[in-house]
Design an enzyme around this catalytic site. Structure first.
Site, PDB file in Angstrom:
ATOM      1  N   GLY A  30     -20.024 -15.357 -14.121  1.00  0.00           N
ATOM      2  CA  GLY A  30     -19.233 -15.890 -15.224  1.00  0.00           C
ATOM      3  C   GLY A  30     -17.790 -16.148 -14.827  1.00  0.00           C
ATOM      4  N   ALA A  31     -17.064 -16.829 -15.719  1.00  0.00           N
ATOM      5  CA  ALA A  31     -15.702 -17.230 -15.370  1.00  0.00           C
ATOM      6  C   ALA A  31     -14.765 -17.252 -16.569  1.00  0.00           C
ATOM      7  CB  ALA A  31     -15.727 -18.619 -14.720  1.00  0.00           C
ATOM      8  N   SER A  73     -16.362  -4.723 -34.325  1.00  0.00           N
ATOM      9  CA  SER A  73     -15.589  -3.900 -33.383  1.00  0.00           C
ATOM     10  C   SER A  73     -15.936  -2.413 -33.475  1.00  0.00           C
ATOM     11  CB  SER A  73     -14.094  -4.078 -33.636  1.00  0.00           C
ATOM     12  OG  SER A  73     -13.345  -3.221 -32.783  1.00  0.00           O
ATOM     13  N   LEU A  74     -16.136  -1.798 -32.315  1.00  0.00           N
ATOM     14  CA  LEU A  74     -16.376  -0.363 -32.238  1.00  0.00           C
ATOM     15  C   LEU A  74     -15.073   0.432 -32.113  1.00  0.00           C
ATOM     16  CD1 LEU A  74     -19.445   0.220 -29.871  1.00  0.00           C
ATOM     17  CD2 LEU A  74     -19.309   0.647 -32.324  1.00  0.00           C
ATOM     18  N   SER A  75     -13.963  -0.247 -31.974  1.00  0.00           N
ATOM     19  CA  SER A  75     -12.697   0.447 -31.754  1.00  0.00           C
ATOM     20  C   SER A  75     -12.386   1.490 -32.825  1.00  0.00           C
ATOM     21  CB  SER A  75     -11.542  -0.558 -31.644  1.00  0.00           C
ATOM     22  OG  SER A  75     -11.663  -1.311 -30.460  1.00  0.00           O
ATOM     23  N   TYR A  91     -22.700  -4.691 -24.620  1.00  0.00           N
ATOM     24  CA  TYR A  91     -23.173  -3.392 -25.111  1.00  0.00           C
ATOM     25  C   TYR A  91     -24.047  -3.518 -26.345  1.00  0.00           C
ATOM     26  CZ  TYR A  91     -19.187  -3.740 -28.360  1.00  0.00           C
ATOM     27  OH  TYR A  91     -18.288  -4.165 -29.310  1.00  0.00           O
ATOM     28  N   ASP A 127      -7.886  -2.969 -20.288  1.00  0.00           N
ATOM     29  CA  ASP A 127      -9.212  -3.391 -19.835  1.00  0.00           C
ATOM     30  C   ASP A 127      -9.346  -3.218 -18.322  1.00  0.00           C
ATOM     31  OD1 ASP A 127     -10.250  -4.163 -22.328  1.00  0.00           O
ATOM     32  OD2 ASP A 127      -9.407  -6.178 -22.163  1.00  0.00           O
ATOM     33  N   ASN A 169      -4.061  -6.409 -24.526  1.00  0.00           N
ATOM     34  CA  ASN A 169      -5.033  -5.875 -25.486  1.00  0.00           C
ATOM     35  C   ASN A 169      -4.511  -4.631 -26.195  1.00  0.00           C
ATOM     36  OD1 ASN A 169      -5.302  -3.878 -23.482  1.00  0.00           O
ATOM     37  ND2 ASN A 169      -7.473  -3.583 -23.955  1.00  0.00           N
ATOM     38  N   GLY A 196     -21.078  -2.336 -21.240  1.00  0.00           N
ATOM     39  CA  GLY A 196     -19.835  -2.652 -21.913  1.00  0.00           C
ATOM     40  C   GLY A 196     -19.271  -1.463 -22.671  1.00  0.00           C
ATOM     41  N   LYS A 245      -5.270 -11.957 -27.483  1.00  0.00           N
ATOM     42  CA  LYS A 245      -4.744 -11.300 -26.279  1.00  0.00           C
ATOM     43  C   LYS A 245      -3.642 -12.105 -25.592  1.00  0.00           C
ATOM     44  CE  LYS A 245      -8.915  -8.631 -25.241  1.00  0.00           C
ATOM     45  NZ  LYS A 245      -9.907  -8.256 -24.201  1.00  0.00           N
TER      46      LYS A 245
END
Length: 279
Positions: free
Chosen positions: A132-133, A21-23, A221, A109, A93, A242, A72
């Site tokens: 995508g889905a 995670s980059l958070s 990303y 988001d 989130n 991203g 989430k």
């Protein structure tokens, strides 16, 4: 009620896996820029079974949490209230703790995606395509509900996924048509293409990028650029990554958790870029 302005506040990102995670990089950069020297932001590897116990142990020094997969949806019954945005996609989130101890759930988001597009000059589109889905695709539809005036075509791999996307479309009031993944090259001619697939999934589409591509929002990303994004850029199209999404949703989280706005977007972006360059 906004978060307390007291010193020594804590925040963290939770999920499993979480090491990537980059958070923490983004939030700590914001704290540095805002002069919040006593604020800390950590990461904890927590799954659905461990989440209730983790929340119960949090003291009054906690300002908020960022949540990634698989939490989430699991967090929804554990908060006191969720925003309309979070409810629209059944995904939280962000959790903010109020001064009186309440837990407020939100989803940054979706507005983060809209803000990232706006930063690149995209306020409105007549149609769009989604590759995508999964969970990110439903967030993409919710973002498109705010900016797309016409049809969204979702390219998917199964009838079950197609049915899910059409259901999300009905729920979010978006005109969704589904198409088979085998025809995904057609998506690349849309005014806006949002790729929500895992790494490598769109590599085979790179050769089909049109001579004058429009805008691609690829939610990956790392690794970056994807083959599709690199080809898109080579042909002169606009590309969002991203990291754009991650930074813009984190800006909103910082503002909610600290009560300080605007959050330092550029400092957070630079920190994210530096962290990715160091991989």
């Amino acid at each position: 009620m906004p978060p307390r302005a007291a010193d020594a506040r804590r925040a963290a990102v939770l999920g499993k896996p979480i090491a990537h995670s980059l958070s923490p990089v983004l939030h700590r950069a914001a704290y540095d820029e805002l002069g919040l020297a006593d604020w800390s932001y950590e990461r904890f590897e927590i799954d659905e079974t461990g989440l209730p116990g983790f929340l119960e142990k949090l003291g009054p020094e906690w300002a908020g949490l960022s949540l990634t997969m698989p939490l989430k949806r699991a967090v929804i019954p554990l908060v006191d209230e969720i925003s309309e945005t979070a409810a629209s996609v059944e995904a939280v989130n962000t959790v903010v703790f109020t001064e009186d101890g309440r837990r407020l759930g939100d989803n940054t988001d979706i507005p983060g995606m809209v803000a990232a597009l706006r930063e690149h000059g995209i306020e409105q589109v007549g149609s769009a395509a989604v590759l995508g889905a999964g969970a990110t695709a439903s967030s993409a539809l919710a973002a498109l509900a705010r900016i797309c005036t016409g049809e969204v075509v979702a390219y998917v791999r199964s009838q079950a996924r197609a049915a899910e996307m059409r259901q999300w479309g009905e729920r979010l009031d978006v005109e969704v048509r589904t198409a088979d993944w085998a025809d995904a090259a057609e998506a690349l001619r849309a005014p806006l293409v949002i790729a929500t697939t895992p790494a490598g999934a769109t590599d085979g589409l790179a050769a089909a990028v049109p001579e004058r591509p429009t805008t691609l929002f690829d939610v990956l990303y790392d690794p970056w650029p994807t083959e599709l994004a690199a080809r898109w850029s080579m042909f002169g199209g606009a590309v969002l990554s991203g990291l754009d999404l991650l930074v813009h949703q984190a800006v909103l989280q910082v503002e909610q958790m600290t009560g300080r706005a605007p959050a330092p977007l550029e400092a957070m972006r630079r920190a994210g870029e530096k962290a990715l360059a160091g991989h």
